[in-house]
Design an enzyme around this catalytic site. Structure first.
Site, short mmCIF file in Angstrom:
data_model
loop_
_atom_site.label_atom_id
_atom_site.label_comp_id
_atom_site.label_asym_id
_atom_site.label_seq_id
_atom_site.Cartn_x
_atom_site.Cartn_y
_atom_site.Cartn_z
N GLU A 33 0.79 -1.23 0.00
CA GLU A 33 0.00 0.00 0.00
C GLU A 33 0.83 1.28 0.00
OE1 GLU A 33 -4.18 -1.27 1.96
OE2 GLU A 33 -2.62 -0.88 3.41
C1 ACM Z 1 -2.27 -5.30 3.99
O1 ACM Z 1 -3.36 -5.71 4.40
N1 ACM Z 1 -2.13 -4.04 3.60
C2 ACM Z 1 -1.13 -6.19 3.90
#
Ligand code: ACM
Length: 683
Positions: free
Chosen positions: A321
């Site tokens: 992310e």
């Molecule tokens: C995640 O759930 N961003 C690994």
């Protein structure tokens, strides 16, 4: 004959996965179900004179494990067992329980965890290659303890058992909401009880840096609000885990999810700062600057410290992310990309990963990361943790990487146990697409306890008991997938988990007492038993902004995933519409009456408990739909499945209104009541 029949029944169960669930089915109360199990005749009675002996060459941890076993056995049975601390002097091969171990085990990936257990009326033999297998066997033995009018016993049985996958993990996110030592320890005990062997500690986040760094003390001093593990505490966690055969794999999430690093070290970031600890949830912009040599110099020194602290061979660098916004906005980074012919954010991120991989390799570690780090050409020694989709698991192993599954094991989404249970890393239908070598690269999986919406008070109720079903998926043969039998055993294992100190059961009435503001909780509990917190991440989308410091003590926090009373009612309704025996009819009438009459009592509580106001109309709706359910049951009892179209339409309209989520919770008995309505209207 009986022995033979049971063996056949159990084999059938393993191969077809469709055994009927009964209270004493062939799987007993075991979770995870062992690889092979044969019932024998008779019972081994547990008497005060019970003793155990350890023979062979175990690691020291087995003596401690055997002592814990004895204390749990006497706690569970009330026996006044005479042995105190087990030591190597307790080696009498004539003892009622003899544990024999060939060699000391190492708490590492692919270590032998198998064991063989034979219980006869006179004697229990537990043999294993390593003490890790023996510890698993002791957990099985405790789950075998039953009682009859004469006393406690273990049924005579022969078990040969080993795990299907070598990596069976639980991720605990201690960055978003800090989880102190006692939370970690009791969860390690829970993991050991269901034969899990990896604690993945998510140790850095936008919202916190909860571990002491002696090399860069500003990391925890400025990044944690004082909520951090000292290095001594980390060593104690690792030791506690090792004593239970559990590896500890640390994760330092980089380059994103890193705001808390930047509070003390803004020079690492891709935008100038200053930074403060993030208090909101979501994907944030702050990200490390991968174009500066000083970033790698810092990370080298930091990783040198942390790789020495954590003995496991695997080390997790996150990598998820990264929204790339700070990189786009930074002219120097953009110029660097141009000069070095780096075409996009992914390539820049891949370059960063390669640099970190070099550092970790230098310090003797294998790198693990979320599936975003699977970029073209990255070294084959890394491990991919698939979270965005199972396809990344297969993509990774097809390309020759080791990988494990977390997609489908996101227990923070508060979904039903069944969904996780049936999520197999390698179901039969997918086996053909992979060679045997590629299949071996699938190491297992991890349940992920992200901690936006949990605190030390509620975290156990989101982890347990559902994670026990994930533990079974990763340990037992893939053919073990009878959902009804899983739920039957889950109810039992949930209590076993409570005995090791987990709070998923006992904190429930405590939280209801606080919500009820000192009043009797009977009506509140009746109601809360049939609601669940809303699923996935929808709690963030209903007009409330949650911060790290918000109260997580409201009805959605007290309510638990996969509400058992509601699940049992839905099953009862299914049974009633196909086979309305008097017993089923009485039971369903009992519940509907209870709920229909509950609202007045709950309203009285709400008058003195303003925090509960948010569910007042939901409680009224439960009463209304229960009334409708009773009308349907009464019509069907009188053999009339012909209630009018008008009744049907108005009932469905009431049902629709009751589906509206309130207090970030929802009624989960509605599908059962809807089935009754349809049947009564001849639909
Ligand atoms: C995640 O759930 N961003 C690994």
């Amino acid at each position: 004959m009986r022995k033979f029949l049971l063996l056949i029944l159990f084999s059938l169960y393993l191969f077809t996965g469709c055994a009927q669930s009964t209270t004493t089915g062939p799987t007993l109360n075991l979770m995870p179900v062992p690889g092979q199990l044969t019932m024998q005749d008779g019972k081994f009675r547990i008497a005060d004179s019970f003793k155990l002996a350890v023979t062979g060459q175990p690691h020291q941890r087995l003596f401690k494990g055997a002592t814990r076993f004895l204390r749990r056995l006497d706690d569970k049975t009330g026996s006044f067992l005479t042995q105190n601390q087990i030591t190597s002097a307790d080696n009498d091969a004539n003892a009622p329980l003899v544990i024999n171990v060939k060699r000391p085990g190492k708490v590492m990936l692919h270590e032998d965890e198998s064991y063989t257990l034979t219980v006869s009326p006179q004697k229990v033999n537990l043999t294993a290659e390593t003490d890790l297998g023996a510890l698993h066997g002791l957990e099985t033995l405790l789950q075998l303890v039953e009682a009859d009018e004469t006393g406690y016993y273990m049924p005579a049985i022969h078990i040969t058992d080993k795990p299907r996958f070598p990596w069976r993990g639980l991720l605990m996110d201690v960055g978003r909401h800090f989880m102190p030592m006692e939370v970690i320890k009791r969860n390690l005990d829970g993991m050991a009880a269901v034969k899990m062997n990896v604690l993945h500690l998510h140790l850095s986040e936008d919202q916190g840096f909860p571990i002491e760094s002696k090399v860069f003390p500003k990391l925890h001093q400025l990044g944690s609000n004082g909520n951090y593990f000292t290095q001594e505490e980390i060593k104690a966690i690792i030791k506690y885990a090792d004593d239970r055969g559990i590896r500890v794999v640390p994760e330092f999430d980089m380059p994103g999810h890193a705001t808390a690093w930047f509070v003390g070290h803004p020079e690492l970031a891709s935008a100038p700062g200053p930074y403060t600890i993030e208090r909101r949830w979501g994907i944030m912009d702050p990200v490390m600057d991968p174009t500066k040599e000083t970033t790698y110099k810092f990370l080298d020194a930091f990783l040198k410290e942390m790789t020495a602290l954590f003995p496991d061979a695997y080390f997790h660098i996150g990598g998820d992310e990264n929204n790339g916004k700070q990189w786009k906005a930074n002219a120097q980074i953009q110029a660097y990309m141009k000069t070095n012919n780096i075409k996009n954010q992914e390539e820049l991120h891949a370059m960063f990963n390669e640099r970190i991989l070099k550092i970790l390799t230098k310090y003797g570690k294998k790198m693990v990361g979320w599936d975003e780090i699977l970029q073209p050409g990255i070294t084959k020694s890394i491990v991919i943790q698939s979270w965005r989709g199972k396809k990344y698991l297969y993509e990774a192993v097809s390309k020759g990487y080791q990988a494990m599954l977390s997609n489908g094991y996101y227990i923070d989404l508060v979904q039903n146990t069944e969904q996780h249970y049936l999520n197999d890393p390698l179901p039969e239908e997918n086996q053909k697409q992979l060679t045997p070598e590629q299949q071996k690269l699938i190491l297992g999986g991890e349940a992920t306890m992200w901690s936006e919406l949990v605190t030390p008070e509620t975290v156990d109720s989101r982890v347990w008991p559902r994670t026990a079903a994930i533990a079974e998926r990763l340990w037992s043969p893939g053919s073990v997938k009878d959902v009804a039998d899983m739920y039957r055993r889950l109810d039992r294992v949930s209590l076993e988990l409570e005995y090791v100190g987990l709070t998923h059961e006992k904190n429930y009435p405590m939280m209801l007492r606080r919500l009820a503001n000192g009043q009797d909780i009977t009506a509140l509990k009746t109601f809360t038993d049939v609601i669940e917190p809303i699923k996935e991440y929808t709690r963030h989308q209903q007009g409330t902004t949650y911060y790290a410091y918000s109260p997580y003590t409201l009805i959605a926090d007290a309510a638990r995933p996969d509400a058992k009373v509601a699940r049992n009612f839905r099953n009862l309704a299914k049974e009633f519409v196909t086979n309305p025996t008097p017993k089923v009819t009485n039971e369903i009438t009992y519940w509907l009456n209870l709920w229909q009459n509950n609202h007045a009592g709950l309203q009285a509580i709400i008058r003195q408990a303003p925090a509960l106001k948010e569910i007042e109309t939901l409680s009224a709706d439960l009463a209304k739909v229960s009334q409708i359910g009773l009308e349907a049951v009464n019509a069907l009892k009188a053999n009339k499945a012909n209630l009018s179209e008008e009744w049907y339409n108005s009932s469905i309209a009431t049902m629709q209104a009751a589906k509206k989520q309130r207090g970030k919770t929802e009624l989960v008995v509605l599908p059962g009541i809807e089935a009754l309505i349809k049947k009564a209207a001849g639909k």
